[in-house]
Design an enzyme around this catalytic site. Structure first.
Site, mmCIF file in Angstrom:
data_model
loop_
_atom_site.group_PDB
_atom_site.id
_atom_site.type_symbol
_atom_site.label_atom_id
_atom_site.label_comp_id
_atom_site.label_asym_id
_atom_site.label_seq_id
_atom_site.Cartn_x
_atom_site.Cartn_y
_atom_site.Cartn_z
ATOM 1 N N TRP A 1 -13.962 3.417 3.147
ATOM 2 C CA TRP A 1 -12.728 4.081 3.575
ATOM 3 C C TRP A 1 -13.161 5.328 4.332
ATOM 4 O O TRP A 1 -13.804 6.205 3.763
ATOM 5 C CB TRP A 1 -11.874 4.473 2.368
ATOM 6 C CG TRP A 1 -10.553 5.065 2.779
ATOM 7 C CD1 TRP A 1 -10.277 6.373 3.032
ATOM 8 C CD2 TRP A 1 -9.341 4.335 3.015
ATOM 9 N NE1 TRP A 1 -8.969 6.527 3.409
ATOM 10 C CE2 TRP A 1 -8.370 5.288 3.408
ATOM 11 C CE3 TRP A 1 -8.974 2.994 2.949
ATOM 12 C CZ2 TRP A 1 -7.059 4.930 3.719
ATOM 13 C CZ3 TRP A 1 -7.681 2.647 3.249
ATOM 14 C CH2 TRP A 1 -6.737 3.602 3.628
ATOM 15 N N GLU B 1 -12.180 0.339 -1.472
ATOM 16 C CA GLU B 1 -12.263 1.664 -0.850
ATOM 17 C C GLU B 1 -13.392 2.447 -1.504
ATOM 18 O O GLU B 1 -13.516 2.463 -2.734
ATOM 19 C CB GLU B 1 -10.961 2.460 -1.030
ATOM 20 C CG GLU B 1 -9.763 1.924 -0.288
ATOM 21 C CD GLU B 1 -8.520 2.789 -0.517
ATOM 22 O OE1 GLU B 1 -8.667 3.998 -0.824
ATOM 23 O OE2 GLU B 1 -7.407 2.243 -0.399
ATOM 24 N N GLU C 1 -4.143 -0.077 -5.627
ATOM 25 C CA GLU C 1 -4.346 0.857 -6.746
ATOM 26 C C GLU C 1 -3.072 1.030 -7.585
ATOM 27 O O GLU C 1 -2.466 2.104 -7.654
ATOM 28 C CB GLU C 1 -4.909 2.200 -6.266
ATOM 29 C CG GLU C 1 -4.214 2.900 -5.146
ATOM 30 C CD GLU C 1 -5.004 4.105 -4.635
ATOM 31 O OE1 GLU C 1 -6.249 4.070 -4.645
ATOM 32 O OE2 GLU C 1 -4.359 5.075 -4.206
ATOM 33 N N HIS D 1 0.863 -1.184 0.000
ATOM 34 C CA HIS D 1 0.000 0.000 0.000
ATOM 35 C C HIS D 1 0.900 1.235 0.000
ATOM 36 O O HIS D 1 0.965 1.980 0.972
ATOM 37 C CB HIS D 1 -0.920 -0.001 1.226
ATOM 38 C CG HIS D 1 -2.109 0.896 1.097
ATOM 39 N ND1 HIS D 1 -3.401 0.443 1.111
ATOM 40 C CD2 HIS D 1 -2.201 2.234 0.937
ATOM 41 C CE1 HIS D 1 -4.244 1.443 0.974
ATOM 42 N NE2 HIS D 1 -3.535 2.559 0.875
#
Length: 505
Positions: free
Chosen positions: A438, A395, A185, A139
């Site tokens: 999120w 998220e 992501e 992350h």
């Protein structure tokens, strides 16, 4: 006609979810998972305790004035308290990430026993409350030592080191973890970290408006994107060969996806929107399905886009058991002229794309707009374009100014609207299997520091004890999950009234 098109789109945005029917938790499949999310750097704190060493995020956040995650929410010490809050909300799953440098301080080699114990204890605590752990391996916070040694993600050496890190995680935690996201992501990490320089490690080609100490915006984002895919595929292959038969888990990759809609009804903007989908989503998703990049990327980027070998193509294709979608808002897309690939030194990711983005609010995080139909369109697009893979929405949430108000009615409306849009997509055939708000509590935000927050729980960062207090959104989510709240307007008004009478900081 163009003015009418813009008016119509604006009207839909204002009306929000007027097209979404009332719904309850029971309208979702029985095994659908509702949860909330966080990440190691943004939640844990304890930046130099018990053997943890710096990540690129430590270095990057200490280079500006937006704050840092040195203490953050102190989740490292307060994880039992936070798991209790998660359980009291009735959440069925919790998404968190493992700090590479807490587990393996040098990036490779010996495991840190204290870091190992922390994650084992966290997972045990979640399991004891019946909460499903969803674990992300990367992350944004890869080891600074590997960045210093060989450039991190711009060097293929990281594939081997990442796979070894994943191996440790699978081996040590895999009996209790059934959902693994390799890369968070991946597309935005490559763009933000290596074309724009706005997230760690902060590489870019310096311009008058942006200064980076190193980087090449015309080549590095594509090299990094390529290495991310190969590292994901390598870790996925390892899991399938070594662990899947016994542990019976799944491994996926996540991407960030705005909703994308034409700015006007012109043919150019419609084509630009399809091109935007290929550059943002197809960049990562098409290799996972077909083993190669979208044709438009090959044309626009040219020789700067890495090429998969036949072996790499076969390994990447089919390497994700699910796709993680990270989504917050919808943007307009308008056509622009792409920079020819023969001029690499003048190019970056956005000049290569041949489109411009216009935000429904403005580009700041604090003004993202609620556009639930855009979220539904993302799920529909992935379904239609990429063989309807299993999807976990890892998220989704609304940033608001971080202050002392607990009655975050705007966030409640946002979350219920987006859950309703997701339900519409599921009814239309999308294989969406989970949804994570999120974030579970207010965090250190990677782009906004402590100025804005997404949390269901308020964290008083001025309090030495970092007191947590439930917001209206936590009460709504709890009521929705336990079946005492149906999504109809009068229930929201009643919840607000009850919350106002009982809440205090």
């Amino acid at each position: 006609m163009q003015k009418f098109s813009l008016f119509f789109i604006s009207l839909i945005i204002i009306l929000g979810i007027s097209y979404i029917d009332a719904f309850t938790r029971h309208d979702f499949p029985e095994d659908f998972l509702f949860g909330a999310a966080t990440s190691a750097y943004q939640w844990e704190g304890a930046v130099d305790e018990d053997g943890r060493t710096p990540s690129v995020w430590d270095t990057f956040t200490h280079s500006d004035d937006k704050g840092n995650g040195d203490i953050a929410c102190d989740g490292y010490h307060k994880y039992k308290e936070d798991v209790k809050l998660i359980a009291e909300m009735g959440l069925e799953a919790f998404r968190f990430s493992i700090s590479w440098t807490r587990l393996i301080p040098n990036g490779r080699g010996p495991i840190n026993p204290k870091g190992l114990r922390f994650y084992k204890n966290l997972i045990k605590e979640l399991r004891s409350h019946g909460i499903e752990p969803h674990v992300t391996l990367h992350h944004y916070d890869f080891p600074q030592s590997l960045e210093d040694e060989y450039g991190g993600w711009i060097n293929r050496k990281i594939i081997e080191d990442f796979t070894a890190f994943a191996d440790v995680c699978f081996r040590e935690f895999g009996d209790d973890v059934k959902f693994w996201t390799t890369i968070d992501e991946a597309n935005v990490f490559a763009i933000g970290g290596y074309s724009q320089g706005i997230v760690g490690p902060g590489h870019c080609t310096s311009t008058k408006s942006v200064k980076c100490s190193t980087g090449n915006s015309s080549t590095e984002p594509y090299i990094v994107g390529h290495n991310l895919l190969l590292a994901h595929a390598s870790a996925s292959k390892l899991y399938r060969l070594k662990y899947k038969t016994k542990q019976r888990g799944s491994v996926g990759l996540s991407i960030f996806s705005h909703g994308l809609t034409p700015y006007t009804n012109s043919k150019d903007d419609e084509i630009a929107t399809e091109r935007a989908k290929d550059f943002f989503c197809g960049w990562m998703l098409k290799p996972l399905v077909s083993g190669d990049y979208p044709e438009v990327m090959k044309r626009n980027v040219g020789l700067r886009l890495p090429v998969f070998t036949e072996q790499e193509s076969e390994q990447v294709k089919g390497s994700s058991d699910f796709v993680g979608i990270i989504h917050y808002t919808t943007v307009y897309v308008t056509n622009s002229k792409p920079t020819p690939s023969l001029l690499p030194n003048d190019s970056n990711f956005f000049t290569d794309t041949g489109f411009e983005i216009i935000f429904t609010g403005n580009a700041s995080v604090s003004s993202w707009k609620s556009v639930p139909w855009g979220f539904e369109s993302v799920l529909e697009y992935v379904k239609q374009s990429y063989n309807n893979p299993p999807i976990y929405v890892l998220e989704n949430g609304l940033p608001l100014e971080h202050d002392t108000t607990l009655q975050d009615s705007e966030r409640v409306e946002y979350i219920q609207d987006y859950i309703g849009a997701m339900l519409n997509a599921i009814k239309n055939g999308s294989d969406t299997r989970g949804y994570f708000v999120w974030s579970v509590i207010d965090l250190f935000e990677l782009l906004a520091g402590y100025e804005t927050s997404f949390g269901l729980y308020f964290v008083n960062f001025s309090d030495p004890g970092l007191k947590r207090s439930p917001k209206l959104s936590a009460s709504w989510y709890t009521g929705f999950l336990n079946g005492t709240i149906d999504v109809v307007p009068q229930d929201i008004l009643q919840l607000e009234s009850n919350f106002s009478a009982s809440s205090s900081l």
